[in-house]
Design an enzyme around this catalytic site. Sequence first.
Site, PDB file in Angstrom:
ATOM      1  N   HIS A 216       0.842  -1.214   0.000  1.00 11.11           N
ATOM      2  CA  HIS A 216       0.000   0.000   0.000  1.00 11.11           C
ATOM      3  C   HIS A 216       0.874   1.260   0.000  1.00 11.11           C
ATOM      4  CE1 HIS A 216      -3.103  -2.607   2.291  1.00 11.11           C
ATOM      5  NE2 HIS A 216      -3.623  -2.372   1.090  1.00 11.11           N
TER       6      HIS A 216
ATOM      7  N   LYS B 165     -18.062  -6.019   7.959  1.00 11.45           N
ATOM      8  CA  LYS B 165     -16.810  -6.778   7.872  1.00 11.45           C
ATOM      9  C   LYS B 165     -16.015  -6.579   9.160  1.00 11.45           C
ATOM     10  CE  LYS B 165     -12.980  -7.037   4.617  1.00 11.45           C
ATOM     11  NZ  LYS B 165     -12.435  -6.447   3.402  1.00 11.45           N
TER      12      LYS B 165
ATOM     13  N   ARG C  73      -1.720  -6.033  -8.278  1.00 12.42           N
ATOM     14  CA  ARG C  73      -0.594  -6.936  -8.024  1.00 12.42           C
ATOM     15  C   ARG C  73      -0.453  -7.976  -9.124  1.00 12.42           C
ATOM     16  NH1 ARG C  73      -2.741  -7.996  -2.085  1.00 12.42           N
ATOM     17  NH2 ARG C  73      -4.548  -8.057  -3.434  1.00 12.42           N
TER      18      ARG C  73
ATOM     19  N   SER D 112      -2.821  -7.613   3.016  1.00 10.02           N
ATOM     20  CA  SER D 112      -3.149  -7.453   4.441  1.00 10.02           C
ATOM     21  C   SER D 112      -3.613  -8.779   5.028  1.00 10.02           C
ATOM     22  CB  SER D 112      -4.276  -6.429   4.613  1.00 10.02           C
ATOM     23  OG  SER D 112      -3.876  -5.174   4.148  1.00 10.02           O
TER      24      SER D 112
END
Length: 154
Positions: A16, A40, A89, A126
């Site tokens: 990030h 979440k 990515r 993460s």
Amino acid sequence: MKVLVPGSFDPPTNGHIDVITRCSKVFDEVLVGVIINPTKDSLFSKENRSEMLEEIFQDNKKITIKSFEGLLVDFAKKNSVNAIVKGLRAMTDFDYELQMAQMNFNLADFETIFIPSSPEYGYVSSSLVKEIHSYGGDVKELVPHNVLERLKNV
Ligand code: PNS
């Protein structure tokens, strides 16, 4: 040009940081949007996620951090951003990100700009950081120092 880099940042990773820093070299202003998602469960509170990012970018005056709830395009409109930026990515990110980019354009004409992650962070996420850390693995190469310190306390 002002861009919005949104995400959960639970926690922020070196991937990030790389994308946000590179954005700040290309664009005039970078707003980092930290999502508050009531459905979440996050490891870190919205305050902690924002604090970590504020600490990391305290010396970069082009970068501001704000948390948001609700639709990304509403937050983008409210903050007068010109475009959304996402880091990519791998091709596995692309399918999902393309769908969101097309939906955000359809909802409110917001363009999404993709920035390829640096190869050394292509495998960092993460969720993997949290998983490795939860089993006692070493994540010091994957996250900034202040995040590492906070992970030790969870
Ligand atoms: O870091 P993440 O969890 O991959 O970030 C996902 C995020 C925050 C970018 C995405 O969930 C989002 O945009 N949420 C806001 C709600 C919304 O606008 N949903 C419709 C997207 S097309």
